[in-house]
Design a protein around this motif. Structure first.
Motif, PDB file in Angstrom:
ATOM      1  N   VAL A  26      -2.460  -1.257  -3.407  1.00  0.00           N
ATOM      2  CA  VAL A  26      -2.122  -2.014  -4.608  1.00  0.00           C
ATOM      3  C   VAL A  26      -2.732  -1.244  -5.762  1.00  0.00           C
ATOM      4  N   VAL A  27      -1.921  -0.949  -6.782  1.00  0.00           N
ATOM      5  CA  VAL A  27      -2.342  -0.052  -7.850  1.00  0.00           C
ATOM      6  C   VAL A  27      -2.334  -0.755  -9.204  1.00  0.00           C
ATOM      7  N   LYS A  28      -3.389  -0.523  -9.968  1.00  0.00           N
ATOM      8  CA  LYS A  28      -3.397  -0.901 -11.383  1.00  0.00           C
ATOM      9  C   LYS A  28      -3.266   0.404 -12.148  1.00  0.00           C
ATOM     10  N   SER A  29      -2.111   0.601 -12.791  1.00  0.00           N
ATOM     11  CA  SER A  29      -1.844   1.848 -13.501  1.00  0.00           C
ATOM     12  C   SER A  29      -2.657   1.913 -14.793  1.00  0.00           C
ATOM     13  N   PRO A  30      -2.759   3.093 -15.393  1.00  0.00           N
ATOM     14  CA  PRO A  30      -3.485   3.206 -16.659  1.00  0.00           C
ATOM     15  C   PRO A  30      -2.913   2.317 -17.769  1.00  0.00           C
ATOM     16  N   ASP A  31      -1.615   1.943 -17.652  1.00  0.00           N
ATOM     17  CA  ASP A  31      -0.992   1.046 -18.649  1.00  0.00           C
ATOM     18  C   ASP A  31      -1.451  -0.400 -18.455  1.00  0.00           C
ATOM     19  N   GLY A  32      -2.036  -0.713 -17.292  1.00  0.00           N
ATOM     20  CA  GLY A  32      -2.465  -2.072 -16.998  1.00  0.00           C
ATOM     21  C   GLY A  32      -1.499  -2.814 -16.088  1.00  0.00           C
ATOM     22  N   GLU A  33      -0.439  -2.140 -15.629  1.00  0.00           N
ATOM     23  CA  GLU A  33       0.554  -2.755 -14.746  1.00  0.00           C
ATOM     24  C   GLU A  33       0.059  -2.721 -13.299  1.00  0.00           C
ATOM     25  N   THR A  34       0.192  -3.853 -12.589  1.00  0.00           N
ATOM     26  CA  THR A  34      -0.243  -3.940 -11.197  1.00  0.00           C
ATOM     27  C   THR A  34       0.989  -3.992 -10.297  1.00  0.00           C
ATOM     28  N   SER A  35       1.010  -3.172  -9.234  1.00  0.00           N
ATOM     29  CA  SER A  35       2.157  -3.136  -8.327  1.00  0.00           C
ATOM     30  C   SER A  35       1.740  -2.610  -6.959  1.00  0.00           C
ATOM     31  N   LEU A  36       2.659  -2.763  -5.983  1.00  0.00           N
ATOM     32  CA  LEU A  36       2.426  -2.219  -4.644  1.00  0.00           C
ATOM     33  C   LEU A  36       2.853  -0.762  -4.627  1.00  0.00           C
ATOM     34  N   ASP A  37       2.118   0.048  -3.897  1.00  0.00           N
ATOM     35  CA  ASP A  37       2.416   1.470  -3.771  1.00  0.00           C
ATOM     36  C   ASP A  37       2.518   1.805  -2.290  1.00  0.00           C
ATOM     37  N   PHE A  38       3.743   1.895  -1.786  1.00  0.00           N
ATOM     38  CA  PHE A  38       3.946   2.161  -0.362  1.00  0.00           C
ATOM     39  C   PHE A  38       3.755   3.638  -0.031  1.00  0.00           C
ATOM     40  N   THR A  39       3.857   4.526  -1.034  1.00  0.00           N
ATOM     41  CA  THR A  39       3.682   5.955  -0.788  1.00  0.00           C
ATOM     42  C   THR A  39       2.218   6.372  -0.867  1.00  0.00           C
ATOM     43  N   GLY A  40       1.412   5.640  -1.645  1.00  0.00           N
ATOM     44  CA  GLY A  40       0.006   5.991  -1.815  1.00  0.00           C
ATOM     45  C   GLY A  40      -0.209   7.114  -2.806  1.00  0.00           C
ATOM     46  N   LYS A  41       0.798   7.414  -3.650  1.00  0.00           N
ATOM     47  CA  LYS A  41       0.716   8.551  -4.561  1.00  0.00           C
ATOM     48  C   LYS A  41       0.665   8.165  -6.041  1.00  0.00           C
ATOM     49  N   LYS A  42       0.874   6.893  -6.380  1.00  0.00           N
ATOM     50  CA  LYS A  42       0.868   6.494  -7.792  1.00  0.00           C
ATOM     51  C   LYS A  42      -0.516   6.679  -8.386  1.00  0.00           C
ATOM     52  N   SER A  43      -0.544   7.000  -9.681  1.00  0.00           N
ATOM     53  CA  SER A  43      -1.836   7.187 -10.328  1.00  0.00           C
ATOM     54  C   SER A  43      -2.402   5.839 -10.760  1.00  0.00           C
ATOM     55  N   GLY A  44      -3.696   5.727 -10.715  1.00  0.00           N
ATOM     56  CA  GLY A  44      -4.361   4.505 -11.126  1.00  0.00           C
ATOM     57  C   GLY A  44      -5.400   4.058 -10.119  1.00  0.00           C
ATOM     58  N   ARG A  45      -6.037   2.950 -10.426  1.00  0.00           N
ATOM     59  CA  ARG A  45      -7.067   2.357  -9.570  1.00  0.00           C
ATOM     60  C   ARG A  45      -6.400   1.696  -8.380  1.00  0.00           C
ATOM     61  N   GLY A  46      -6.892   1.930  -7.179  1.00  0.00           N
ATOM     62  CA  GLY A  46      -6.261   1.407  -5.978  1.00  0.00           C
ATOM     63  C   GLY A  46      -7.141   0.468  -5.182  1.00  0.00           C
ATOM     64  N   ALA A  47      -6.482  -0.468  -4.494  1.00  0.00           N
ATOM     65  CA  ALA A  47      -7.126  -1.360  -3.537  1.00  0.00           C
ATOM     66  C   ALA A  47      -6.160  -1.473  -2.366  1.00  0.00           C
ATOM     67  N   TYR A  48      -6.652  -1.827  -1.195  1.00  0.00           N
ATOM     68  CA  TYR A  48      -5.819  -1.789   0.004  1.00  0.00           C
ATOM     69  C   TYR A  48      -5.739  -3.146   0.696  1.00  0.00           C
ATOM     70  N   ILE A  49      -4.538  -3.440   1.268  1.00  0.00           N
ATOM     71  CA  ILE A  49      -4.338  -4.638   2.083  1.00  0.00           C
ATOM     72  C   ILE A  49      -3.510  -4.264   3.306  1.00  0.00           C
ATOM     73  N   CYS A  50      -3.602  -5.087   4.350  1.00  0.00           N
ATOM     74  CA  CYS A  50      -2.786  -4.898   5.550  1.00  0.00           C
ATOM     75  C   CYS A  50      -1.323  -5.171   5.202  1.00  0.00           C
ATOM     76  N   ARG A  51      -0.449  -4.837   6.124  1.00  0.00           N
ATOM     77  CA  ARG A  51       0.976  -5.056   5.899  1.00  0.00           C
ATOM     78  C   ARG A  51       1.406  -6.496   6.192  1.00  0.00           C
ATOM     79  N   SER A  52       0.472  -7.415   6.365  1.00  0.00           N
ATOM     80  CA  SER A  52       0.813  -8.802   6.665  1.00  0.00           C
ATOM     81  C   SER A  52       0.728  -9.671   5.416  1.00  0.00           C
ATOM     82  N   THR A  53       1.602 -10.660   5.331  1.00  0.00           N
ATOM     83  CA  THR A  53       1.578 -11.585   4.199  1.00  0.00           C
ATOM     84  C   THR A  53       0.341 -12.483   4.273  1.00  0.00           C
TER      85      THR A  53
END
Length: 89
Positions: A26-53
């Motif tokens: 899960v990435v918070k981009s430098p713009d402040g937008e938060t989204s899921l990153d399935f590739t693991g390559k987006k720039s920004g601060r990252g946090a991780y979760i399992c693939r389960s809901t």
């Protein structure tokens, strides 16, 4: 030959250490937008979760994403991330 080291990350939902490739970033981009990153390559601060809901729900309820990113996350963003997680699981 020395065995290759596997990077480990902690899931925010279940607090278990797992190989980085098994988790979703899960990435918070430098713009402040938060989204899921399935590739693991987006720039920004990252946090991780399992693939389960289930883990996503636990992390959301305990506000662990907000603590990891030091900002308030809107409910609409959580809903979009939950939909993406269900589609890609």
């Amino acid at each position: 030959m020395k065995p290759k080291k596997i990077p480990m990350r902690m899931c925010l939902g279940c607090n278990e250490m797992k190989p980085k490739k098994e988790l979703i970033r899960v990435v918070k981009s430098p713009d402040g937008e938060t989204s899921l990153d399935f590739t693991g390559k987006k720039s920004g601060r990252g946090a991780y979760i399992c693939r389960s809901t289930e883990c996503f729900g636990k992390a959301r309820k305990a506000r662990r994403f907000e603590k990891a990113f030091s900002c308030r996350i809107d409910d609409s963003i959580y809903e979009v991330m939950a939909d993406e997680l269900q589609k890609n699981s």
